[in-house]
Motif scaffolding. Sequence first.
Motif, PDB file in Angstrom:
ATOM      1  N   ALA A  53     -17.885   7.974  50.235  1.00 29.05           N
ATOM      2  CA  ALA A  53     -17.237   7.354  51.392  1.00 29.05           C
ATOM      3  C   ALA A  53     -17.558   5.866  51.481  1.00 29.05           C
ATOM      4  O   ALA A  53     -16.687   5.046  51.808  1.00 29.05           O
ATOM      5  N   GLY A  54     -18.806   5.496  51.176  1.00 25.53           N
ATOM      6  CA  GLY A  54     -19.222   4.115  51.325  1.00 25.53           C
ATOM      7  C   GLY A  54     -18.494   3.165  50.396  1.00 25.53           C
ATOM      8  O   GLY A  54     -18.085   2.068  50.800  1.00 25.53           O
ATOM      9  N   VAL A  55     -18.321   3.569  49.139  1.00 31.39           N
ATOM     10  CA  VAL A  55     -17.621   2.715  48.173  1.00 31.39           C
ATOM     11  C   VAL A  55     -16.175   2.507  48.599  1.00 31.39           C
ATOM     12  O   VAL A  55     -15.643   1.393  48.540  1.00 31.39           O
ATOM     13  N   TYR A  56     -15.525   3.572  49.058  1.00 29.44           N
ATOM     14  CA  TYR A  56     -14.136   3.445  49.517  1.00 29.44           C
ATOM     15  C   TYR A  56     -14.056   2.470  50.687  1.00 29.44           C
ATOM     16  O   TYR A  56     -13.199   1.576  50.715  1.00 29.44           O
ATOM     17  N   ASP A  57     -14.956   2.620  51.657  1.00 25.94           N
ATOM     18  CA  ASP A  57     -14.945   1.760  52.834  1.00 25.94           C
ATOM     19  C   ASP A  57     -15.225   0.310  52.460  1.00 25.94           C
ATOM     20  O   ASP A  57     -14.718  -0.621  53.094  1.00 25.94           O
ATOM     21  N   ASP A  58     -15.998   0.092  51.424  1.00 24.35           N
ATOM     22  CA  ASP A  58     -16.350  -1.270  51.039  1.00 24.35           C
ATOM     23  C   ASP A  58     -15.258  -1.978  50.259  1.00 24.35           C
ATOM     24  O   ASP A  58     -15.045  -3.180  50.447  1.00 24.35           O
ATOM     25  N   LEU A  59     -14.546  -1.256  49.406  1.00 26.83           N
ATOM     26  CA  LEU A  59     -13.632  -1.952  48.484  1.00 26.83           C
ATOM     27  C   LEU A  59     -12.151  -1.643  48.652  1.00 26.83           C
ATOM     28  O   LEU A  59     -11.322  -2.423  48.201  1.00 26.83           O
ATOM     29  N   MET A  60     -11.770  -0.528  49.284  1.00 30.05           N
ATOM     30  CA  MET A  60     -10.338  -0.270  49.391  1.00 30.05           C
ATOM     31  C   MET A  60      -9.647  -1.302  50.283  1.00 30.05           C
ATOM     32  O   MET A  60      -8.565  -1.789  49.962  1.00 30.05           O
ATOM     33  N   TRP A  61     -10.280  -1.662  51.392  1.00 29.28           N
ATOM     34  CA  TRP A  61      -9.638  -2.651  52.261  1.00 29.28           C
ATOM     35  C   TRP A  61      -9.488  -3.991  51.538  1.00 29.28           C
ATOM     36  O   TRP A  61      -8.513  -4.722  51.761  1.00 29.28           O
ATOM     37  N   GLN A  62     -10.453  -4.314  50.678  1.00 26.09           N
ATOM     38  CA  GLN A  62     -10.350  -5.566  49.936  1.00 26.09           C
ATOM     39  C   GLN A  62      -9.157  -5.545  48.987  1.00 26.09           C
ATOM     40  O   GLN A  62      -8.453  -6.548  48.829  1.00 26.09           O
ATOM     41  N   HIS A  63      -8.926  -4.408  48.332  1.00 22.22           N
ATOM     42  CA  HIS A  63      -7.759  -4.295  47.456  1.00 22.22           C
ATOM     43  C   HIS A  63      -6.465  -4.470  48.248  1.00 22.22           C
ATOM     44  O   HIS A  63      -5.523  -5.142  47.796  1.00 22.22           O
ATOM     45  N   MET A  64      -6.407  -3.872  49.432  1.00 23.43           N
ATOM     46  CA  MET A  64      -5.208  -3.998  50.262  1.00 23.43           C
ATOM     47  C   MET A  64      -4.995  -5.441  50.706  1.00 23.43           C
ATOM     48  O   MET A  64      -3.872  -5.958  50.673  1.00 23.43           O
ATOM     49  N   TYR A 104      -7.783  -4.416  57.786  1.00 19.51           N
ATOM     50  CA  TYR A 104      -7.488  -3.677  56.558  1.00 19.51           C
ATOM     51  C   TYR A 104      -8.337  -2.418  56.422  1.00 19.51           C
ATOM     52  O   TYR A 104      -7.916  -1.459  55.776  1.00 19.51           O
ATOM     53  N   ARG A 105      -9.507  -2.397  57.029  1.00 21.52           N
ATOM     54  CA  ARG A 105     -10.275  -1.148  57.047  1.00 21.52           C
ATOM     55  C   ARG A 105      -9.495  -0.063  57.782  1.00 21.52           C
ATOM     56  O   ARG A 105      -9.482   1.099  57.362  1.00 21.52           O
ATOM     57  N   GLN A 106      -8.856  -0.430  58.884  1.00 27.05           N
ATOM     58  CA  GLN A 106      -8.067   0.556  59.622  1.00 27.05           C
ATOM     59  C   GLN A 106      -6.939   1.104  58.754  1.00 27.05           C
ATOM     60  O   GLN A 106      -6.633   2.293  58.777  1.00 27.05           O
ATOM     61  N   ARG A 107      -6.322   0.247  57.974  1.00 28.89           N
ATOM     62  CA  ARG A 107      -5.274   0.720  57.056  1.00 28.89           C
ATOM     63  C   ARG A 107      -5.853   1.658  56.004  1.00 28.89           C
ATOM     64  O   ARG A 107      -5.243   2.671  55.652  1.00 28.89           O
ATOM     65  N   ALA A 108      -7.036   1.299  55.505  1.00 31.88           N
ATOM     66  CA  ALA A 108      -7.663   2.146  54.486  1.00 31.88           C
ATOM     67  C   ALA A 108      -8.013   3.510  55.060  1.00 31.88           C
ATOM     68  O   ALA A 108      -7.836   4.540  54.389  1.00 31.88           O
ATOM     69  N   PHE A 109      -8.503   3.553  56.290  1.00 33.17           N
ATOM     70  CA  PHE A 109      -8.792   4.845  56.920  1.00 33.17           C
ATOM     71  C   PHE A 109      -7.519   5.666  57.082  1.00 33.17           C
ATOM     72  O   PHE A 109      -7.485   6.859  56.791  1.00 33.17           O
ATOM     73  N   GLN A 132      -4.900   5.493  55.382  1.00 32.16           N
ATOM     74  CA  GLN A 132      -4.416   5.894  54.061  1.00 32.16           C
ATOM     75  C   GLN A 132      -4.868   7.304  53.706  1.00 32.16           C
ATOM     76  O   GLN A 132      -4.177   8.029  52.996  1.00 32.16           O
ATOM     77  N   VAL A 133      -6.024   7.710  54.205  1.00 35.97           N
ATOM     78  CA  VAL A 133      -6.555   9.042  53.889  1.00 35.97           C
ATOM     79  C   VAL A 133      -6.525   9.965  55.108  1.00 35.97           C
ATOM     80  O   VAL A 133      -7.201  10.989  55.140  1.00 35.97           O
ATOM     81  N   GLY A 134      -5.736   9.595  56.109  1.00 31.34           N
ATOM     82  CA  GLY A 134      -5.503  10.493  57.236  1.00 31.34           C
ATOM     83  C   GLY A 134      -6.482  10.386  58.374  1.00 31.34           C
ATOM     84  O   GLY A 134      -6.524  11.276  59.230  1.00 31.34           O
ATOM     85  N   ALA A 135      -7.284   9.328  58.439  1.00 29.84           N
ATOM     86  CA  ALA A 135      -8.244   9.151  59.532  1.00 29.84           C
ATOM     87  C   ALA A 135      -7.764   8.021  60.445  1.00 29.84           C
ATOM     88  O   ALA A 135      -7.321   6.975  59.965  1.00 29.84           O
ATOM     89  N   GLU A 136      -7.859   8.228  61.737  1.00 31.14           N
ATOM     90  CA  GLU A 136      -7.399   7.234  62.700  1.00 31.14           C
ATOM     91  C   GLU A 136      -8.483   6.234  63.084  1.00 31.14           C
ATOM     92  O   GLU A 136      -8.208   5.261  63.774  1.00 31.14           O
ATOM     93  N   SER A 137      -9.712   6.489  62.668  1.00 32.50           N
ATOM     94  CA  SER A 137     -10.807   5.606  63.043  1.00 32.50           C
ATOM     95  C   SER A 137     -11.946   5.760  62.050  1.00 32.50           C
ATOM     96  O   SER A 137     -11.973   6.701  61.243  1.00 32.50           O
ATOM     97  N   GLU A 138     -12.903   4.841  62.135  1.00 36.17           N
ATOM     98  CA  GLU A 138     -14.087   4.940  61.291  1.00 36.17           C
ATOM     99  C   GLU A 138     -14.846   6.228  61.571  1.00 36.17           C
ATOM    100  O   GLU A 138     -15.332   6.889  60.650  1.00 36.17           O
ATOM    101  N   GLN A 139     -14.943   6.593  62.841  1.00 33.53           N
ATOM    102  CA  GLN A 139     -15.655   7.805  63.194  1.00 33.53           C
ATOM    103  C   GLN A 139     -14.990   9.034  62.599  1.00 33.53           C
ATOM    104  O   GLN A 139     -15.656   9.919  62.058  1.00 33.53           O
ATOM    105  N   GLU A 140     -13.658   9.083  62.683  1.00 30.58           N
ATOM    106  CA  GLU A 140     -12.949  10.230  62.111  1.00 30.58           C
ATOM    107  C   GLU A 140     -13.111  10.265  60.598  1.00 30.58           C
ATOM    108  O   GLU A 140     -13.261  11.344  59.999  1.00 30.58           O
ATOM    109  N   PHE A 141     -13.110   9.106  59.980  1.00 33.65           N
ATOM    110  CA  PHE A 141     -13.330   9.022  58.536  1.00 33.65           C
ATOM    111  C   PHE A 141     -14.708   9.569  58.168  1.00 33.65           C
ATOM    112  O   PHE A 141     -14.854  10.372  57.244  1.00 33.65           O
ATOM    113  N   ASN A 142     -15.727   9.147  58.914  1.00 38.79           N
ATOM    114  CA  ASN A 142     -17.091   9.594  58.627  1.00 38.79           C
ATOM    115  C   ASN A 142     -17.280  11.079  58.893  1.00 38.79           C
ATOM    116  O   ASN A 142     -18.126  11.724  58.258  1.00 38.79           O
TER     117      ASN A 142
END
Length: 382
Positions: A146-157, A51-56, A58-68
């Motif tokens: 960024a940290g709050v989104y990474d922590d809770l958006m995947w949980q919502h999904m 679900y983290r991958q889906r959350a990334f 969701q905002v146009g990033a293909e990976s955690e690294q791209e998100f960061n």
Amino acid sequence: MSWNPLDWLGGDDREQVPQGAQRFEEQRRQHAAAQQPLGTEPESASIRERYRQRAFRQVGAESEQEFNDMDPRQRNTRLTGAYADMYSSDTDTNKWAGMAAYASDLVGVGIAATEVAGQIPYLPDGMDMAGIDNARLHDLLARGNAGVYDDLMWQHMAMQEGGIDMMRAAAEAGEIPEQQLAGWEQIGAGRAALDAARASGDERAIAEANDQVWGGNNALLQYEQQVFLQNLVYDESPEARALFAQISPGMISPIPGGTSLINHRDAHGDSLGGTDVGDRDQRWDWINHAMAPEYRNREEHNPDSMRRDMRRFSANADTGVPGVPINTEDPLDAELPTMPDIPFLPAIERTVREYLPELPDLSMPELPSMRDVTRMLPWGDD
């Protein structure tokens, strides 16, 4: 490096993420049609990682690294839009996400302000005239955003798709702490009770179920503020603590018309002891007793404005311009801003009245609504 004002319009990156309130639902439909999770992660991946991958994405990033690595301001409006989409997808349940959209938008204003201040010439080491280390503040705000989104958006999904059983499985695997699971348990039970109460038409039961849902969302909020963000940002270093204490007197609420930190503390006789948004107890008292009730009041008593706010956050996702979100799909879907709560004003009024008791009322007038303004125009409604 010179500041390019055109960057505020989104630059060449504006087409990377679809705009509009349907962005979240469209991804869900695509997932259902494909019967596989979004992203390239294997099914054997943990619940959190899937679900983290889906959350990334969701905002146009293909990976955690791209998100960061995303530009913090561009990422900010995308996060704000994603929160608004999540809230709008289930307004009965996702209360935290709606409040997060407001908070993220205000954080985006801070990120943008530090960038502008960093472009002012003749100021040493990114310091503005108030002595704020803008570069440091910029990094801390971006990290928390960024940290709050990474922590809770995947949980919502995950909760939305797999329900409380999936959240229990994630907790059993050590992917979410007990405090967060307790919040989701309360939300899940409250939502089930709400559905049953609505089916029976029992207004008292509906109110109690709503309180339960709000309570669970408040538990998520409390953990995020008192544990996650406290460790990630506010207590990151002694310098960070000092920096947040320095900017605290001017802290306003992200909720339109909400009470500022200093005015909340002043109303309870606490401001003489200092104001520090980095202090977990001060911040949680402000959030729990002012910000959260004002947010709930807006949703329950001014729902049209709340929905309009969420539509604008969503449509504004690709602009990279926080603070004045525009519905790029429907520019007329706008509303005049609510008059902000000005820090220190109540204390100033008391002081002035002490010496000038006959002074007329100093309270700010309420701005007219967009509908009232439209009626005054030649093409307005009668």
